[in-house]
Structure formats: C-alpha cells, structure tokens
Write a protein that holds these residues in place. Structure first.
Motif, PDB file in Angstrom:
ATOM      1  N   HIS A  42       3.993   1.690  -0.829  1.00 49.79           N
ATOM      2  CA  HIS A  42       4.767   1.774  -2.065  1.00 49.79           C
ATOM      3  C   HIS A  42       3.897   2.340  -3.200  1.00 49.79           C
ATOM      4  CE1 HIS A  42       7.297  -0.564  -5.282  1.00 49.79           C
ATOM      5  NE2 HIS A  42       7.496   0.726  -5.346  1.00 49.79           N
ATOM      6  N   ALA A  43       2.686   1.811  -3.357  1.00 51.66           N
ATOM      7  CA  ALA A  43       1.789   2.299  -4.415  1.00 51.66           C
ATOM      8  C   ALA A  43       1.403   3.761  -4.156  1.00 51.66           C
ATOM      9  CB  ALA A  43       0.538   1.428  -4.496  1.00 51.66           C
ATOM     10  N   LEU A  44       1.124   4.062  -2.886  1.00 50.86           N
ATOM     11  CA  LEU A  44       0.746   5.434  -2.536  1.00 50.86           C
ATOM     12  C   LEU A  44       1.876   6.403  -2.888  1.00 50.86           C
ATOM     13  CD1 LEU A  44      -1.411   7.215  -1.101  1.00 50.86           C
ATOM     14  CD2 LEU A  44      -0.184   6.796   1.033  1.00 50.86           C
ATOM     15  N   HIS A  99       2.382  -0.455 -10.812  1.00 49.59           N
ATOM     16  CA  HIS A  99       2.993  -1.690 -10.301  1.00 49.59           C
ATOM     17  C   HIS A  99       2.466  -2.926 -11.032  1.00 49.59           C
ATOM     18  CE1 HIS A  99       4.203   0.432  -6.320  1.00 49.59           C
ATOM     19  NE2 HIS A  99       4.698   0.993  -7.396  1.00 49.59           N
ATOM     20  N   LEU A 113      -6.279  -5.590  -2.012  1.00 53.75           N
ATOM     21  CA  LEU A 113      -5.841  -4.350  -1.375  1.00 53.75           C
ATOM     22  C   LEU A 113      -6.852  -3.223  -1.618  1.00 53.75           C
ATOM     23  CD1 LEU A 113      -2.249  -3.022  -1.123  1.00 53.75           C
ATOM     24  CD2 LEU A 113      -4.079  -1.460  -1.737  1.00 53.75           C
ATOM     25  N   ALA A 145      -4.009   8.505  -5.793  1.00 55.89           N
ATOM     26  CA  ALA A 145      -2.574   8.160  -5.800  1.00 55.89           C
ATOM     27  C   ALA A 145      -2.400   6.646  -5.671  1.00 55.89           C
ATOM     28  CB  ALA A 145      -1.847   8.891  -4.666  1.00 55.89           C
ATOM     29  N   LEU A 146      -3.191   6.039  -4.779  1.00 54.35           N
ATOM     30  CA  LEU A 146      -3.104   4.590  -4.583  1.00 54.35           C
ATOM     31  C   LEU A 146      -3.391   3.851  -5.894  1.00 54.35           C
ATOM     32  CD1 LEU A 146      -2.749   2.302  -2.468  1.00 54.35           C
ATOM     33  CD2 LEU A 146      -5.227   2.393  -2.118  1.00 54.35           C
ATOM     34  N   LEU A 150       1.678   9.317  -5.629  1.00 54.40           N
ATOM     35  CA  LEU A 150       1.878  10.718  -5.232  1.00 54.40           C
ATOM     36  C   LEU A 150       3.033  11.342  -6.008  1.00 54.40           C
ATOM     37  CD1 LEU A 150       1.420  10.415  -1.348  1.00 54.40           C
ATOM     38  CD2 LEU A 150      -0.145  11.552  -2.946  1.00 54.40           C
ATOM     39  N   MET A 208      -7.706  12.264  -2.904  1.00 52.58           N
ATOM     40  CA  MET A 208      -6.283  12.393  -3.235  1.00 52.58           C
ATOM     41  C   MET A 208      -5.547  11.081  -2.928  1.00 52.58           C
ATOM     42  SD  MET A 208      -3.818  15.396  -1.721  1.00 52.58           S
ATOM     43  CE  MET A 208      -2.028  15.253  -1.811  1.00 52.58           C
ATOM     44  N   HIS A 209      -5.874  10.485  -1.776  1.00 51.53           N
ATOM     45  CA  HIS A 209      -5.247   9.221  -1.371  1.00 51.53           C
ATOM     46  C   HIS A 209      -5.638   8.097  -2.342  1.00 51.53           C
ATOM     47  CE1 HIS A 209      -3.782   6.541   2.127  1.00 51.53           C
ATOM     48  NE2 HIS A 209      -4.045   5.739   1.121  1.00 51.53           N
ATOM     49  N   ARG A 222       1.440  16.342   4.055  1.00 51.79           N
ATOM     50  CA  ARG A 222       0.407  16.145   5.083  1.00 51.79           C
ATOM     51  C   ARG A 222      -0.250  14.771   4.916  1.00 51.79           C
ATOM     52  NH1 ARG A 222      -4.780  17.453   5.523  1.00 51.79           N
ATOM     53  NH2 ARG A 222      -4.880  18.316   3.425  1.00 51.79           N
ATOM     54  N   LEU A 223      -0.503  14.391   3.655  1.00 51.90           N
ATOM     55  CA  LEU A 223      -1.135  13.099   3.400  1.00 51.90           C
ATOM     56  C   LEU A 223      -0.213  11.948   3.821  1.00 51.90           C
ATOM     57  CD1 LEU A 223      -3.349  12.151   0.420  1.00 51.90           C
ATOM     58  CD2 LEU A 223      -1.593  10.560   1.165  1.00 51.90           C
ATOM     59  N   ASP A 256      -3.275   4.992  -9.024  1.00 48.44           N
ATOM     60  CA  ASP A 256      -2.250   5.214 -10.043  1.00 48.44           C
ATOM     61  C   ASP A 256      -0.968   4.437  -9.717  1.00 48.44           C
ATOM     62  OD1 ASP A 256      -3.665   6.666 -11.858  1.00 48.44           O
ATOM     63  OD2 ASP A 256      -2.843   8.615 -11.332  1.00 48.44           O
ATOM     64  N   GLY A 257      -0.609   4.384  -8.449  1.00 46.63           N
ATOM     65  CA  GLY A 257       0.583   3.616  -8.062  1.00 46.63           C
ATOM     66  C   GLY A 257       0.390   2.130  -8.327  1.00 46.63           C
ATOM     67  N   LEU A 258      -0.778   1.606  -7.942  1.00 43.11           N
ATOM     68  CA  LEU A 258      -1.056   0.178  -8.173  1.00 43.11           C
ATOM     69  C   LEU A 258      -1.068  -0.125  -9.671  1.00 43.11           C
ATOM     70  CD1 LEU A 258      -3.890  -0.422  -5.541  1.00 43.11           C
ATOM     71  CD2 LEU A 258      -1.562  -1.353  -5.451  1.00 43.11           C
ATOM     72  N   GLN A 266       0.561  19.657   0.718  1.00 46.83           N
ATOM     73  CA  GLN A 266      -0.586  18.774   0.891  1.00 46.83           C
ATOM     74  C   GLN A 266      -0.162  17.296   0.807  1.00 46.83           C
ATOM     75  OE1 GLN A 266      -3.664  20.656  -1.268  1.00 46.83           O
ATOM     76  NE2 GLN A 266      -5.173  19.027  -0.914  1.00 46.83           N
ATOM     77  N   VAL A 267       0.786  17.015  -0.075  1.00 50.11           N
ATOM     78  CA  VAL A 267       1.284  15.638  -0.191  1.00 50.11           C
ATOM     79  C   VAL A 267       2.007  15.239   1.093  1.00 50.11           C
ATOM     80  CG1 VAL A 267       2.844  14.110  -1.463  1.00 50.11           C
ATOM     81  CG2 VAL A 267       1.410  15.749  -2.709  1.00 50.11           C
ATOM     82  N   HIS A 295      -1.013   9.271   6.689  1.00 50.85           N
ATOM     83  CA  HIS A 295      -1.042   7.834   6.419  1.00 50.85           C
ATOM     84  C   HIS A 295      -0.141   7.082   7.397  1.00 50.85           C
ATOM     85  CE1 HIS A 295      -1.447   4.074   4.332  1.00 50.85           C
ATOM     86  NE2 HIS A 295      -0.143   3.985   4.242  1.00 50.85           N
ATOM     87  N   HIS A 312       0.836  -1.205   0.000  1.00 49.29           N
ATOM     88  CA  HIS A 312       0.000   0.000   0.000  1.00 49.29           C
ATOM     89  C   HIS A 312       0.875   1.261   0.000  1.00 49.29           C
ATOM     90  CE1 HIS A 312      -3.952   1.988   1.425  1.00 49.29           C
ATOM     91  NE2 HIS A 312      -3.095   2.961   1.223  1.00 49.29           N
TER      92      HIS A 312
END
Lengths: 196, 196
Positions: free
Chosen positions: A161-163, B170, B185, B162-163, A167, B158-159, A184-185, B165-167, A181-182, A189, A159
């Motif tokens: 790593h993908a996040l 991957h 996931l 990003a999740l 980002l 936003m989370h 903060r996220l 797009d990252g997945l 903002q990134v 997390h 999770h």
C-alpha cells in the motif's frame, strides 16, 4: 458493493467541471462560481444541486473512488494471479493521462480535506479501501503459492500500500520515474513475495 | 551545501505563521492578510518582506527542506550503518508532532504548487533530494556488505523512496499505521536488502 452515489448526469457534469478547475488552479482555486462557469451553468443552478462547496467536493471524491472501483472489478476475471494483481494495481497508479487527472484531483482534495470532517472521512475511506484491496491481492497470491509462508499478509499489505501510494505520487510529481520503470518495479516487487 | 535562504528572524517568524494557517485551514486558506494577522504584523509589513504570496510559499517550503537537511546531517556520525540509515529516514517520516507539522504543510504546498513554476521547481528539488538521499544510503549500506550484489542500487533507491513517501502520507492521513509499526517495517525493509 452498493452504489455510493446518485449518477445524475448533471451532478457528474458539475463534478467533471470541478476536476478541470482543480487541474488548472489547484484545490485552492475551487469556488462555486468558477465551477459553475466551467460547467456552463449559473452559480444558482449549481447551488441547487450542491448547496455547499463541501457537498460538491465530497461528491467529486466519491465519484473518483467509484470509477476506480469499477475498473478494478473489471479485472477480477484475469486468469493469471500475478497478472491480475498487476492489472488491478495499474488502476490506482497514474500511468496515463486519465488516471493522472483522477490522481491529481484526488490528491488536491485529500490535502485540502484537513479540518473538514466529511471530506476527511471520505479520504480515510479511500485509504482504508486501498489497504483492503492490497490485502485481498496478497491473500489471493498466497492462495496460489506466490507469497512465502514466512511473510505476514498484514505487513505485506502495509508495505504494498505504501509502495503504491509513493509510486503514484512520484508518477504525478516527479520527473525521474517513467511509467515503464514503475510497472517493472511493481512486477518485481510482486514476484519477490514468493521468496523468504 | 550552501545555505539556500537568508535566516532573517522576521522571515522565519512569518513562515511559521504561514504553517499555522495552513495547518488550520489548508493551503487554500493562505492569504497574505491571514498570515500577517497570525504573525501579529500588518499586511503591509508582510508585503515588505514577501512581496507576493508565491514568494512567501516558496520561502516556507525551502525553510522546511533546510531544517530537514540539517537534522539529516546530524546523523551522519552514527556508527552502525543500518542504524544510521534508520535515523536518517526517521527525519523525513512524520513520527512525531514536529515532523507531522512539516510534512502536512509541505504536502499542502506541494499539492498547491501545480501551475506555479517557482513552487513546482522547489517541490521537484525536494523530490530529487530525497531520491539522492535514498541512493546515498543504499550505496553506504552496500559498502558495508548490507545490500546483495544482485540488487541494483538505482532500482532499490526508487523502491525505498516510494516506500518512504507512501509511509509518510499514511502516518499523516491514515488511521491504520502507528509509528512503531512503520519503524518496524522500515527496519525490516533495510534488513531484507542483504538477501537476494
């Protein structure tokens, strides 16, 4: 970790010229001739150092990975475990111009790597390395009681790593997510991991 | 949403030839001549339809976006809100070969878009569109009591964005995350939103 590459000044100078060419015209704009011109040397001199375009691209990717790795290691001395994780993750997120350049060039080369076994292997190595880094951060946070017992470290590493990769892409190509903002996220997390 | 593009069969045939060229040799391998050969037409005929390489790349990106949009809309009838969100997100994740092709071509074109205003604008449009989709899914889940009141919908969008797009990256370039694990996931993340 042993040094992956020879830090010959000439090779570094050429790799940095390649980065500028990629930033200007994308990975598709990379020719030995353009990079040589950018580096202020002849195409023949460049070929003496990097006999093929692939060899040049491979060195350039490894140089980025090595620089990121050095910066990450510099933060291992940070005392507070959450702050340490944040600092380390900030090294792979393009929050500032220097990291934006690295990330942009790396993304261009990774995307261009399809069908080129040497580049693909290096790109997969970076992927695996970032996964291992995320996992190590989570193991460290768990050691300090900051990851709930119900959470699986491998799932959380996947999770995180993908996040982080998502980002990173958004910092680079989006117009929606300012660095503050990134940050903060990411902090939110990491803090949320102590809950179920 | 109005149709963005003209579904002329010839244009689609050429765009699909472009995808095959990009899959084979990366975005840097794309020349009018290669795409024409792949489509089985002359370079002159191709230029008659797409006067520039940019026009061809722009059409190809828009065609991918339109196809994804059509598939997403087909799931709005799914009854269960969590299942609906999962189905919709599965359309932007390269779980199968068809979606892998789209994602790969799109990523190659996005990376290659730097410095080309038309392509950059289309790429930013896709970014903004996916963010809006994530936000809409979260608003829908909240309406069904599936997003905790303490959670901010914009932060969660936003989370999630990003999740996803990252997945997606991957699934495409990594060797660590099989589709079944990514699905698990995504479901776990959506389910976790109902907790604080």
């Amino acid at each position: 970790m042993p040094k992956l590459i020879d830090h010959d000044a000439r090779r570094t100078q050429i790799a940095e010229a390649l980065w500028r060419v990629v930033l200007r015209s994308g990975a598709s704009g990379v020719s030995i001739r353009d990079v040589a011109a950018e580096a202020g040397i002849s195409a023949g001199s460049l070929r003496h150092v990097f006999p093929t375009r692939e060899a040049l691209l491979e060195f350039s990717m490894l140089l980025i990975q090595e620089r990121v790795g050095e910066r990450v290691r510099a933060h291992t001395a940070v005392r507070d475990p959450l702050r340490r994780a944040e600092k380390i993750l900030a090294e792979v997120l393009p929050y500032d111009d220097a990291r934006r350049v690295e990330m942009h060039v790396n993304l261009a080369l990774v995307t261009d790597a399809a069908g080129r076994p040497g580049l693909e292997e290096i790109s997969l190595g970076a992927h695996d390395g970032l996964r291992a880094l995320c996992r190590a951060l989570l193991v460290d946070l768990r050691k300090h009681g900051l990851v709930h017992a119900d959470r699986d470290v491998d799932d959380e590493a996947m999770h995180l790593h993908a996040l982080i990769d998502g980002l990173a892409v958004h910092l680079l190509v989006g117009r929606t997510d300012p660095p503050a903002q990134v940050r903060r996220l990411v902090r939110g997390h990491l803090e949320s991991l102590s809950a179920n």
